[in-house]
Design a protein around this motif. Structure first.
Motif, short mmCIF file in Angstrom:
data_model
loop_
_atom_site.label_atom_id
_atom_site.label_comp_id
_atom_site.label_asym_id
_atom_site.label_seq_id
_atom_site.Cartn_x
_atom_site.Cartn_y
_atom_site.Cartn_z
N VAL B 251 -7.03 20.48 -19.79
CA VAL B 251 -6.24 19.25 -19.93
C VAL B 251 -5.27 19.12 -18.75
O VAL B 251 -5.14 18.04 -18.16
CB VAL B 251 -5.48 19.24 -21.28
N VAL B 252 -4.62 20.21 -18.39
CA VAL B 252 -3.70 20.17 -17.24
C VAL B 252 -4.48 19.82 -15.97
O VAL B 252 -4.04 19.01 -15.15
CB VAL B 252 -2.94 21.51 -17.09
N ALA B 253 -5.67 20.42 -15.84
CA ALA B 253 -6.51 20.14 -14.67
C ALA B 253 -6.86 18.66 -14.62
O ALA B 253 -6.79 18.03 -13.56
CB ALA B 253 -7.77 20.99 -14.71
N ARG B 254 -7.22 18.09 -15.75
CA ARG B 254 -7.58 16.67 -15.75
C ARG B 254 -6.37 15.80 -15.43
O ARG B 254 -6.46 14.84 -14.68
CB ARG B 254 -8.20 16.27 -17.08
N ALA B 255 -5.22 16.17 -15.99
CA ALA B 255 -4.02 15.37 -15.72
C ALA B 255 -3.68 15.36 -14.23
O ALA B 255 -3.22 14.36 -13.71
CB ALA B 255 -2.85 15.91 -16.53
N LEU B 256 -3.93 16.49 -13.57
CA LEU B 256 -3.62 16.57 -12.14
C LEU B 256 -4.78 16.14 -11.27
O LEU B 256 -4.68 16.15 -10.03
CB LEU B 256 -3.21 18.00 -11.78
N GLY B 257 -5.89 15.78 -11.90
CA GLY B 257 -7.07 15.36 -11.13
C GLY B 257 -7.62 16.51 -10.32
O GLY B 257 -8.11 16.33 -9.22
N CYS B 258 -7.53 17.71 -10.88
CA CYS B 258 -7.96 18.91 -10.17
C CYS B 258 -9.38 19.26 -10.64
O CYS B 258 -9.58 19.98 -11.62
CB CYS B 258 -6.98 20.04 -10.47
N ALA B 259 -10.35 18.70 -9.92
CA ALA B 259 -11.74 18.78 -10.37
C ALA B 259 -12.22 20.22 -10.50
O ALA B 259 -12.92 20.58 -11.45
CB ALA B 259 -12.61 18.01 -9.40
N ARG B 260 -11.84 21.05 -9.53
CA ARG B 260 -12.37 22.41 -9.51
C ARG B 260 -11.88 23.19 -10.74
O ARG B 260 -12.66 23.85 -11.42
CB ARG B 260 -11.92 23.10 -8.23
N SER B 261 -10.58 23.10 -11.04
CA SER B 261 -10.03 23.83 -12.20
C SER B 261 -10.63 23.31 -13.49
O SER B 261 -10.93 24.09 -14.40
CB SER B 261 -8.52 23.69 -12.25
N GLU B 262 -10.83 21.99 -13.56
CA GLU B 262 -11.40 21.44 -14.79
C GLU B 262 -12.83 21.94 -14.96
O GLU B 262 -13.23 22.34 -16.05
CB GLU B 262 -11.36 19.90 -14.76
N GLY B 263 -13.60 21.94 -13.86
CA GLY B 263 -14.98 22.42 -13.92
C GLY B 263 -15.03 23.86 -14.39
O GLY B 263 -15.85 24.22 -15.25
N GLU B 264 -14.13 24.68 -13.85
CA GLU B 264 -14.09 26.09 -14.26
C GLU B 264 -13.76 26.22 -15.74
O GLU B 264 -14.31 27.06 -16.44
CB GLU B 264 -13.03 26.84 -13.45
N SER B 265 -12.85 25.37 -16.23
CA SER B 265 -12.47 25.44 -17.64
C SER B 265 -13.64 25.08 -18.53
O SER B 265 -13.89 25.72 -19.54
CB SER B 265 -11.32 24.49 -17.95
N VAL B 266 -14.37 24.04 -18.12
CA VAL B 266 -15.51 23.62 -18.93
C VAL B 266 -16.55 24.73 -18.95
O VAL B 266 -17.11 25.06 -20.00
CB VAL B 266 -16.10 22.29 -18.40
N LEU B 267 -16.79 25.35 -17.79
CA LEU B 267 -17.74 26.48 -17.74
C LEU B 267 -17.27 27.59 -18.66
O LEU B 267 -18.06 28.18 -19.40
CB LEU B 267 -17.85 27.02 -16.31
#
Lengths: 260, 373
Positions: B251-267
């Motif tokens: 959620v924090v990754a998405r709020a910051l538009g941080c694609a890489r961190s969000e991708g890692e979280s989903v993985l």
């Protein structure tokens, strides 16, 4: 004699050094004060324009930055306020209207939106315009529901004071806009333009046709949390929009409900 | 600055933990007693703030900690950092000038560029750009030094989030700095507080799981190992489920538009789901995934709406709250929201939630640098 001259020169030098130091300290204080003021202005401006635009203005005095972005537009208007105003004293009318605008603006801000402008008794609020917001559409429709509650509270106060209750229509639409500093040399502001703003305004007008208070478009619905309770309204032909416009009345939000 | 009453009371600190923090920071700050029930938070906080850098000077780290804490309106961190700098020998007038406006303080061009960049990482709006990196390079910062600047800012963001959400009371030593006895002892205390110089270190191996890309940006810095250890300890802790922590990070990754961190979280979430499946027989695993785990569609639903019936009671509070910790302008409203979220949760759960969202804010701000590379 030479000792006296030396002493005098030393004293003069000391005075000069002291005065220079005092001047420099004063200049430093003024510079720091000016910078502090600039920081405060930057913070204040960031409530009205995106941070990049504020930085441009501070650096260059203007911003030529314009961009296309997807935002959610909320348009709210009071139903029958003009007629209502005809029966009220001007001061009373202004007091009632200001009370309404104050409460609604606060509600918009609490839901991460920003009030772009007041148009008489109308409010144009934008979500996702000043900073990227992946949850902009949910925020906008939550704001609309909170505005409904805020108006109910305000109406209770008005009626208790012997004043007429207000009725509001809200239209929400999501779509692309062009944003930037728009205006003339004398009057410029950060604004958005495009069909999305017009559609939101048209949708708000449709609340009168459908006899509801909050309407959203299909584009809004598509980006919305499935736990919002929506009721499909008959599609209606609207001026300036090709084809019939499908809208959905927002009935509420089921926090514990299942998403679509 | 307005500040709420402390969220949690102090508790007793195990001597080993106290010794570990003292070794890292030279002192045992007041927050140790507040976060001791979840030791990884105390260890990570102490390690992250111990200036584990080899390419930027400890002095610049001090300036960054002060400027970023002020920018984040963290009463606790700002006051504590100010007092530490006084102990280290910085003049009161110099600190006051930095507070008022660092752009006009006695700083070199490199220091000014470094502070500008640190503040940009902390604010994350606008996001740091290639132009910022070029400006830093012109000011003499090497790529590893730039990564460390980002780290110091992001680590300060961790401390700011943790201290603000917990509404930590001011450190008593803030008021002691100018007492005659303390002034006499300042050189001794400064010796304890001064960070020891560190040498470059290779990237820790293995470096996988949440935050791997952010850790990798710190290749060659001791900060990489510190951040990896903090993330591994957070995700290994059993106070909150891993999926809760991963969702908060996403959620924090998405709020910051941080694609890489969000991708890692989903993985990572998919791995958690798979692990749940492996733990049971095939038939049961399907049920288990239905009941407990998340598929990609579930994750997307949660990230898109910040809610789902699949979230448990704690997650229903913590996951949407993670978003609110990304940007806030005043401490009191977020502290009140934190209090609402904490209601009904165990103190350890509150501490772990605070630690995780603070860490998520650190990782995702470093992730902004990853997205530039």
């Amino acid at each position: 004699m030479s000792w006296a001259a030396l002493c005098a020169a030393l004293v003069a030098l000391a005075v000069l050094a002291w005065r220079t130091r005092r001047t420099v300290a004063g200049l430093e204080r003024r510079l720091a004060g000016a910078h502090e003021e600039l920081e405060r202005l930057q913070q204040a401006f960031s409530r009205f324009a995106p941070a990049e635009v504020v930085e441009d203005i501070i650096a260059d005095g203007l911003s030529a930055r314009s961009e296309k972005k997807e935002i959610t537009v909320l348009f709210a208007d009071l139903k029958g306020f003009t007629e209502l105003g005809e029966g009220l004293a001007p001061a009373e009318l202004v007091t009632i209207l200001n009370g309404y605008l104050e409460r609604m603006s606060q509600t918009v801000v609490e839901h991460r939106g920003h009030v772009s402008k007041f148009l008489g008794d109308g409010i144009l609020a934008l979500f996702g315009a000043l900073e990227a917001n992946p949850w902009q559409t949910n925020d906008a429709v939550h704001a609309a529901l909170a505005m409904r509650r805020a108006l109910a509270d305000y109406n209770a106060t008005l009626v208790a004071a012997g004043r007429p209750a207000l009725e509001m229509g809200v239209g929400v639409h999501r779509g692309p806009v062009v944003s930037g500093l728009i205006g003339s040399e004398g009057l410029t502001g950060y604004d958005v333009i495009g069909r999305t703003v017009n559609v939101a305004s048209r949708v708000e007008r449709l609340t009168r046709t459908h006899g509801v208070d909050i309407l959203v478009t299909d584009a809004t619905r598509a980006a919305l949390d499935g736990r919002f309770r929506l009721r499909a309204m008959p599609a209606v032909a609207v001026k300036g929009i090709a084809g019939a416009l499908a809208t959905f009345a927002v009935e509420g939000f089921d926090a514990d409900g299942r998403a679509r | 600055m307005e500040w709420e009453e402390s969220l949690l009371p102090p508790t007793s600190v195990p001597p080993a933990l106290k010794a570990e923090v003292r070794k890292r920071l030279g002192v045992v700050p007041g927050w140790v007693a507040r976060v001791a029930p979840v030791p990884w938070v105390a260890r990570s906080w102490a390690s992250m703030m111990s200036k584990p850098v080899a390419h930027v000077s400890p002095a610049l780290c001090d300036l960054i900690a002060l400027v970023v804490s002020q920018d984040n309106s963290c009463r606790y961190c700002f006051g504590a950092q100010r007092a530490v700098m006084r102990m280290l020998g910085y003049r009161e007038a110099y600190i006051a000038r930095l507070e008022r406006a660092f752009h006009v303080a006695d700083l070199s061009d490199a220091e000014r560029a470094g502070l500008d960049f640190a503040r940009r990482i902390s604010r994350a709006d606008p996001r740091p750009s290639r132009a910022d990196l070029e400006r830093l390079a012109r000011a003499g910062f090497s790529p590893p030094a730039i990564a460390e600047l980002a780290y110091v800012a992001a680590a300060t963001v961790f401390a700011n989030r943790a201290a603000t959400l917990l509404a930590l009371p001011p450190e008593p030593f803030e008021t002691m700095v100018d007492r005659p006895l303390v002034r006499l002892m300042r050189p001794l205390m400064a010796r304890r507080l001064r960070a020891r110089p560190r040498q470059p270190e290779p990237l820790p191996r293995p470096n996988d799981g949440p935050g791997a890309a952010a850790v990798a940006t710190l290749d060659g810095s001791p900060a990489a190992g510190v951040l990896r250890a903090a993330l591994d300890a957070a995700w290994a802790s059993e106070v909150l489920p891993r999926r809760t922590k991963t969702l908060a990070l996403a959620v924090v990754a998405r709020a910051l538009g941080c694609a890489r961190s969000e991708g890692e979280s989903v993985l990572a979430l998919e791995r958690v789901a798979r692990a749940l499946g492996c733990a049971r027989s095939e038939g049961e695993s399907v049920l288990a995934l239905e009941r407990d785990g998340f598929g990609a569609r579930d994750v997307e639903e949660i990230l898109a709406t910040l809610g789902s019936t699949r979230l448990d009671a704690r997650e229903t509070r913590i996951v949407p709250f993670a978003r609110e910790t990304v940007r806030y302008h005043r401490p009191v409203p977020i502290q009140r929201r934190m209090r609402e979220v904490a209601e009904g949760l165990e103190p350890a759960e509150v501490l772990e939630a605070v630690g995780v969202v603070a860490l998520a804010n650190t990782v995702c701000r470093l992730g902004l640098l990853v997205d530039l590379s």
